[in-house]
Each structure stands twice: as C-alpha cells, then as structure tokens.
Design a protein around this motif. Structure first.
Motif, short mmCIF file in Angstrom:
data_model
loop_
_atom_site.label_atom_id
_atom_site.label_comp_id
_atom_site.label_asym_id
_atom_site.label_seq_id
_atom_site.Cartn_x
_atom_site.Cartn_y
_atom_site.Cartn_z
N ILE A 158 41.72 -6.51 -10.26
CA ILE A 158 40.46 -6.44 -11.00
C ILE A 158 40.71 -6.21 -12.48
O ILE A 158 40.16 -6.90 -13.33
CB ILE A 158 39.56 -5.31 -10.46
CG1 ILE A 158 39.19 -5.57 -9.00
CG2 ILE A 158 38.30 -5.16 -11.32
CD1 ILE A 158 38.37 -4.47 -8.38
N ASP A 209 35.26 -7.96 4.89
CA ASP A 209 36.57 -8.10 5.52
C ASP A 209 37.10 -6.76 6.03
O ASP A 209 37.73 -6.68 7.07
CB ASP A 209 37.56 -8.71 4.53
CG ASP A 209 38.90 -9.00 5.20
OD1 ASP A 209 38.92 -9.85 6.10
OD2 ASP A 209 39.89 -8.35 4.82
N ILE A 210 36.81 -5.71 5.29
CA ILE A 210 37.27 -4.38 5.70
C ILE A 210 36.66 -3.99 7.03
O ILE A 210 37.34 -3.55 7.95
CB ILE A 210 36.91 -3.32 4.65
CG1 ILE A 210 37.60 -3.61 3.32
CG2 ILE A 210 37.29 -1.93 5.14
CD1 ILE A 210 37.25 -2.65 2.21
N ARG A 225 41.43 -16.05 8.11
CA ARG A 225 40.87 -14.80 7.58
C ARG A 225 40.76 -14.87 6.06
O ARG A 225 39.77 -14.48 5.47
CB ARG A 225 41.76 -13.63 7.95
CG ARG A 225 41.14 -12.73 8.96
CD ARG A 225 41.93 -11.46 9.08
NE ARG A 225 41.24 -10.31 8.51
CZ ARG A 225 41.69 -9.08 8.62
NH1 ARG A 225 42.81 -8.84 9.27
NH2 ARG A 225 41.03 -8.08 8.08
N ARG A 228 42.01 0.07 0.76
CA ARG A 228 41.73 -1.32 0.47
C ARG A 228 41.18 -1.50 -0.95
O ARG A 228 41.62 -2.35 -1.71
CB ARG A 228 40.70 -1.78 1.49
CG ARG A 228 40.49 -3.18 1.85
CD ARG A 228 41.61 -4.07 2.12
NE ARG A 228 41.86 -4.26 3.53
CZ ARG A 228 41.27 -5.20 4.26
NH1 ARG A 228 40.41 -6.03 3.72
NH2 ARG A 228 41.57 -5.31 5.52
N LEU A 229 40.22 -0.66 -1.28
CA LEU A 229 39.58 -0.81 -2.59
C LEU A 229 40.54 -0.46 -3.71
O LEU A 229 40.58 -1.11 -4.75
CB LEU A 229 38.33 0.06 -2.65
CG LEU A 229 37.26 -0.27 -1.60
CD1 LEU A 229 36.01 0.56 -1.83
CD2 LEU A 229 36.92 -1.73 -1.61
N GLN A 244 34.61 -7.03 -0.85
CA GLN A 244 35.73 -6.79 0.06
C GLN A 244 35.24 -6.19 1.37
O GLN A 244 35.90 -6.31 2.40
CB GLN A 244 36.74 -5.82 -0.57
CG GLN A 244 37.50 -6.38 -1.75
CD GLN A 244 38.44 -7.48 -1.31
OE1 GLN A 244 39.02 -7.41 -0.24
NE2 GLN A 244 38.55 -8.51 -2.13
N ARG A 292 37.39 -5.60 11.06
CA ARG A 292 38.34 -5.13 12.07
C ARG A 292 37.84 -3.87 12.77
O ARG A 292 38.43 -3.40 13.73
CB ARG A 292 39.70 -4.87 11.41
CG ARG A 292 39.68 -3.73 10.39
CD ARG A 292 40.99 -3.63 9.64
NE ARG A 292 42.14 -3.70 10.53
CZ ARG A 292 43.41 -3.68 10.11
NH1 ARG A 292 43.66 -3.60 8.82
NH2 ARG A 292 44.40 -3.73 10.96
N HIS A 293 36.75 -3.32 12.25
CA HIS A 293 36.24 -2.06 12.77
C HIS A 293 35.47 -2.27 14.06
O HIS A 293 34.88 -3.31 14.28
CB HIS A 293 35.32 -1.43 11.71
CG HIS A 293 35.33 0.06 11.71
ND1 HIS A 293 34.53 0.79 12.52
CD2 HIS A 293 36.07 0.94 11.00
CE1 HIS A 293 34.75 2.08 12.32
NE2 HIS A 293 35.69 2.20 11.40
N GLN A 331 42.81 -3.23 -4.58
CA GLN A 331 42.19 -4.35 -5.29
C GLN A 331 42.20 -4.12 -6.79
O GLN A 331 42.14 -5.05 -7.58
CB GLN A 331 40.74 -4.53 -4.84
CG GLN A 331 40.58 -5.02 -3.42
CD GLN A 331 41.07 -6.43 -3.25
OE1 GLN A 331 40.88 -7.27 -4.14
NE2 GLN A 331 41.71 -6.70 -2.14
N LEU A 336 34.52 -4.85 -5.25
CA LEU A 336 34.72 -3.94 -4.13
C LEU A 336 33.69 -4.20 -3.03
O LEU A 336 34.01 -4.18 -1.84
CB LEU A 336 34.65 -2.49 -4.60
CG LEU A 336 35.70 -2.11 -5.66
CD1 LEU A 336 35.64 -0.63 -5.95
CD2 LEU A 336 37.09 -2.51 -5.21
#
Lengths: 191, 191
Positions: B165, A164-165, A122, B157-158, A161, A168-169, B161, A158
């Motif tokens: 950043i 990857d976020i 992952r 999640r953001l 990202q 899993r959805h 990060q 962002l």
DNA sequence: CTACGTATTTGCAACCACTACATATTCGTC
DNA sequence: GACGAATATGTAGTGGTTGCAAATACGTAG
C-alpha cells in the motif's frame, strides 16, 4: 447483461455456457491443472481460439462465468444506502451478499473447494475484489470527511482484502463483522 | 547466505550474478515482457535450463536476487524487541527497514519503477510479504493475549498488505505510520 | 427465396515460459 | 592423472496464449 436476441445471440450464449460447463465438469473431475484448454474446447465442441474469444481472461476466467461490474455496484451500494446506515456498514452488507451463503452447505461445495485449493483461482477471485480499490476510495473520499486521502486508500485496500480473509473461516459473516468492527474503531469515519 | 568456498562456489556465485545482471539490464532496457528468458540466458552466457536451476521462481524471480527468510526474520524481530516496544511497533519498524529508502532518490530508481509498473513483479513482491502470514499470526498469538485467533489472522493479513500500500506513496514511512496508528486503535492489543 | 455483407468460428502456425531427460563438462579429491 | 559428484548443456517436449487467413453461419435487403 441481457441475452442478445435472435438466433445468433442465442447461439453465442449457448457456446459460452457450453465452454463454462465443460470447464467446470473437467476441473471438478480432475483438478484445475490436470485439464488443458484444448480438452475443454473439445469437450465443449468449440475451437480453442473461440474459447479465448469468450474468455479473454484465459483458463482461470472459465470458472467465473457471471462477471459483474463490481466496482460500480459497490459504489452504488454506498451512495444509495438508507439514511440510518453509515458507509462502512453499507460496504459490509455489500460484501456480505457476495460471500458464500450457508457456511456448512458451501464449505462442502466442490466448486468452492476447487477455487479455495487452487492458488490461481483464489488469486483471480481476490483480484476481482481488489480491482475495486480506486472506485471504493473515490466513494469513501466523497462520503466521509477526512483530512488526507492516504488513510482512505489504505482503508479501501484493507476492506477489499476482507472477503478473501474470511473465505477460509468457518463462519464468514461473523469474521467479517469482527474485522469491520476493528476497522471502524481504527478509522473512526462516522460523519 | 555466505558464498561457498572454492572455485566451484565462486563460479556458482558468478553465474547467478551474471544471470541477475543480464536480466536487469535487458528488463530496464526493453521492459519486462519484451524480454524472453532465452535472451537473458544468452546475454548471461548460460543455458536456459541453468537459468531455471538458479531461479526456480522463473522470470520474475530474476529481479529479486537476494532472498531472505523473511518470515523467520519478522518473527525474530518481534520476539527480540526491546522491553519498551510493543509488538506492533516492532513489526512497523521491521517493515520500515525493508521499504525503499529515500523517497526522492528511490522514486526515480528505474528498478523500482520497473517493479511498480509491471503487475507480475509487483505481485511477486507483495507475495513475499503475504507469505509471512502464518508466521506473523503465530507470533501475534504468542505475544498478545486475545480471545480468538480470527482477529489476529485478519490483523496479520492487513499488516502484510501495508508494504504494498505505502509503496506507491510519496512518503512511505509516514503512510506506514498512519496505517499502523489506525490498526493499533482498531485492535487495541497492548497485552 | 436468394444473394450479399458482416459477425463468428475454425484450424494452423507460432511464441514463450517452463520442465524432463540424457549427455557432457567441470571441480574436488585421492 | 583418474574417479565420483556436482553442475551445465542441448534437445525435445507440454501447455497457455495469440495472430491470421480461410471458411462458415446469420441477418437482411431486394
């Protein structure tokens, strides 16, 4: 990337494929960390050193055989977007095409399960996205007027990202759309 | 975590400190991957097995000696915020206190340079943040009314990060404020 | 078809992070 | 001072990854 011509080129491609196939077969059979590179090499009838010559990324890279220059592709997708499309939408579409296709079919895909459940894999998949950060920020700076670079770098980070976020959805595309809606409202790029 | 009482406790603390110090000294002197764990153990006058008993996280963990239960601390910071503070601001403040302090002093800090320039160490530092995702999302769900969980997970999640950043930024706090301003506008939580 | 140069493959040895295990040492306590 | 529990140590692995020199296979010029 086109297959090289000649016997040599064909054999090279076959060896690479053989290593990739052997790795997938064994990983899916026993799990990523219950397989050694030595076993993969043996199964593929190649030497361990050959394996590492073809996959310098090591054991993890064996899972992702078709590498693309994703950064360049992403930048192109934004630059060559149709006239009625804004940058963020172009990016969203690009990411959408790189997502697992059908939510139900793919959720059951053993390979996707393997990647999702193996932290190392992952992380590798995620990094292939985040490696595009510089390229994405460059194209954002170029296409959107914005006072400072910093928010655009943050936005790029962002955005990258999000794959990857949403992975899993259960409905990746819908989740992606939701994230992008919020990012759009937050950054208000338009131009 | 308080130092255990007694000779035993003192020696344990001394050994741990000795390993941490030795590691930092050698890393700063030669660079992270030009030092072996064997050398660190020798420098600290301990056995390699002892080293791994104290730092199960391995070589990278040697750099970050003071671990905290960050997830719990973050959740607390949000729950126990003052009445006139919204959740996002509480989170922003929390992250702010965990950032490198003075931008000029810290930018020159050899340790921060080491962490920043060593991918493995940066990844570890980043992960200590992203490990808080579940806890942060739980507290967001609890504190903010929101139709669906998905956007809140994405937001968590953001948010997590952002420390990484802004770390490369010359004025981390200002960059953090900018990111949070955009996230606020994008998600419009306000309860 | 043959011989030569070059690309590729191979096996071997080594390095290093990390772990299991059995043994020894040390501390607290009675 | 002696005993039990916690801690430390050394040894011997396992497994990923790399460097190197020797061997092999391919392409090609003659």
């Amino acid at each position: 990337m086109v297959t090289e011509a000649g016997l040599r080129g064909r054999k090279k491609e076959r060896t690479r494929q053989s290593l990739h196939d052997a790795a997938l077969r064994l990983f899916l059979e026993r799990g990523f960390d219950r397989v050694t590179v030595a076993e993969i090499a043996e199964e593929a009838e190649a030497a361990v050193t050959t394996l590492f010559k073809y996959f310098p990324g090591g054991k993890v890279a064996l899972v992702f055989s078709h590498e693309e220059d994703r950064a360049a592709a992403l930048a192109d997708a934004v630059r060559n977007r149709s006239a009625d499309t804004d940058p963020l939408t172009a990016i969203e579409d690009f990411i959408g095409t790189r997502l697992p296709f059908d939510p139900h079919m793919d959720a059951a895909s053993p390979l996707l399960r393997l990647i999702f459940e193996t932290p190392e894999l992952r992380a590798y998949a995620r990094q292939k996205w985040t490696d595009c950060e510089d390229a994405l920020m460059a194209v954002l700076v170029e296409q959107c007027g914005y006072p400072d670079d910093a928010p655009l770098r943050a936005l790029a980070r962002l955005i990258l990202q999000s794959p990857d976020i949403v992975a899993r959805h259960s409905t990746p595309r819908a989740a992606l759309a939701m994230i992008f809606a919020n990012l759009r409202r937050g950054w208000q790029l338009d131009t």
